[in-house]
Structure formats: C-alpha cells, structure tokens
Design an enzyme around this catalytic site. Structure first.
Site: not given
Length: 331
Positions: A203, A205-206, A275
């Site tokens: 995502n 942020k990651e 997921d």
C-alpha cells in the site's frame, strides 16, 4: 476473455498461501452496568465466535471465488492450533503445508464486544522468527506442494515471524524452478527481500517506508513515481501494484502503467481489504488477463468488502455483478 470465462477460470486455479495465520475470536454480550472493582463495563457473555484471520483470510477470499487453496505456515501444538485446523477443514482449505511446532504459540486475537461495540482486544502471539529447523521444514512443505502442481503462491506477511528472509528467498527460487507465479502483500520488515517476484503489492504507506521516499500522492505525483522507480530498480518485479486507499490503485509492468480511481462507496470497515485485493489480483494474474483489467477487478473487490463491518471475504456473485455493471473488459 469475457467476465463469465474469467470467473470460470478462477475455479480451475490452485493457489498456495504462505504466511502468518491467526484466529480472530469474538466474545460478545450485553453491557448494562459498570464493575464495582474498576471503572470498566461488565459484559454479560452470550456468545463466542472464532474465525480464520491473517493470511488465512486470503485463503478464505480465494475459496469464496472458487479456487483450490493450500495453506503453508507454522502454528503451535496448542488447543488453538486444533481449533484452527478444524476451521480450515470446515472451509475445505488444505492444511498439508502447515507445521505444528511445540516451540510456538498459535496467534489468537480476541475482541470483547459489548452492545455491538468493541471494548477490548487481547492478543496471544509470538512474533520472533521461526527457527532454522522450522524454516527448513516449511521450505520442504512448500516444495512438496509445488510438485503437486499449483498456479501461484501468495506471500502474505503479518510480521509474526513466518516469512523470514531465508524463507522468502528460497521459496522464490523454488517457485521459479516450477514456473509458478508469485505475488506479495508485504510488511516493512523484509520489504526488500522479495527480489524477482511476479507481482508486488504494497500500500502507499508501505511503499513510502519501504523505499524511504516521502509521498504526498494527492499533491505531488513525482514523489510517488520516484518511489515506484526505486522499488523497480531494487526488487525488479514483473508487476508493481500499489493500493492508494481513497485514490484507488496504480499498476505498472515493463510496457504500460495505469492509475484507476476508487469507486464511491459507504465505507464501514477497511479491515481485510488488502487480503481481498491480493486474492483477486493473484487469480486474475493466473487467469492471464490484461494488467489494467486485473487492477480494475482487484480495486473493485477491495472497495466492496469495505462496505461490510468486520473482516469478510469477497462474494463471487457480488464481484461479478458489479464488474458486469461497470463493463470491465478482461480481453
């Protein structure tokens, strides 16, 4: 390929999910008074419920779309492990890739619910890396599954110690030997260990933390473009697929890239949306559709599950109907 054909293809696919599995437990009851012992509510218990969580929720999404699924992970030898295996069996998820370890605790996250509101969460977990012996056993289990003939393997990381650097590198090597697609839903730890996978799905942020580039997607796309370029140079995945929350998704391969906006929705709970996205993306990849259609389907699925409270798996008929309405082209 038509949508009808795509959903029929989903039913032919066999997927391995490798990662941290857990039980999501719920203790529910009614609250009508405060404890005399401390300023906390008293929950008059009425129901206990246990569901599969963590990487196992990816397996549930795949099963819901008709695929065959094997789970590969390390769990304990405790009572909770027996519960987990029972839950897998009930959902027809293969446990042939599971290792039972006397040295580990099965992860359980227990939510206490009073008057339909979460009051407390209690975590029972062990987050240190699995042992070298457990690493070797898990690698053997994964290779044994791959020999049976699988279409793809999903790395689903929840930072509970199963996906060590060694596991990641060895399993990627083995999947290449068996010509099996690999997709990744990463966490920050070991973010840069997934070299040469088929599809890498962080995502926003990651991505920012993983390549250490500050990103303000709404106001400056150049930062985002730089982060994606750094990721590509470092990991060299065939496809980068970034979920952007309210900004939708971005996907890129060697030849093309697309930004697909999010659909307007009434958001109830974003838990488990990642997921669902990796599950749908993996099945679409295995079915061989264009990356733009893959991103559109995964983006749609992630949005649909956000309209439900709690962690839920995508329903195949709901995804199909909405994709039909939007006229998503798979060919």
């Amino acid at each position: 390929m038509t949508l009808e054909t795509l959903f029929e293809e989903f039913k032919k696919k066999k997927i391995i999910v490798l990662g941290d599995v857990m039980i999501d437990a719920y203790l529910s009851g009614k609250v009508d008074r405060v404890s005399p012992e401390a300023p906390v509510p008293i929950v008059n218990f009425s129901k206990r419920e246990e569901r599969l969580g963590g990487a196992a929720n990816v397996a549930l999404n795949l099963i819901s779309l008709g695929a065959q699924v094997a789970m590969a992970s390390v769990i304990g030898e405790d009572q909770d492990a027996q519960t987990m295996v029972r839950l897998f069996d009930e959902k027809s998820i293969s446990t042939s890739g599971l290792i039972r370890s006397k040295d580990r605790q099965t992860t359980v996250k227990t939510r206490v619910i009073g008057n339909h509101q979460q009051l407390l969460r209690v975590d029972q977990e062990q987050t240190n890396d699995i042992s070298k012996a457990e690493e070797e056993l898990l690698i053997e289990k994964v290779e044994a599954l791959l020999k049976e003939g699988y279409d793809a393997l999903i790395f689903q990381d929840y930072n509970k110690g199963v996906l060590t650097e060694k596991i990641i590198e060895r399993v990627i090597e083995i999947t290449k030997k068996y010509d099996v697609l690999t997709t990744v839903d990463p966490k920050l730890k070991n973010f840069l260990a997934y070299k040469g996978v088929t599809l890498f799905k962080p995502n926003l942020k990651e991505l920012s933390e993983g390549v250490q580039v500050k990103i303000d997607f709404a106001n400056d796309r150049s930062q985002f473009d730089q982060a994606v370029k750094t990721l590509n140079n470092t990991l060299q995945p065939k496809i980068v697929f970034v979920t952007l929350s309210e900004h939708g998704v971005f996907i890129q391969n060697e030849n093309e890239s697309y930004h697909i906006e999010a659909h307007e929705r009434t958001i109830s709970d974003v838990s488990g949306a990642g997921d669902t996205v990796i599950s749908v993306a993996t099945l679409c990849l295995a079915a061989g559709i264009r990356i733009e259609a893959l991103a559109a389907m995964a983006n749609l699925a992630g949005g649909i599950v956000c309209e439900y409270r709690g962690v839920v798996a995508i329903k195949a008929n709901e995804l199909f109907d909405e994709a039909k309405k939007l006229d998503i082209k798979c060919g």
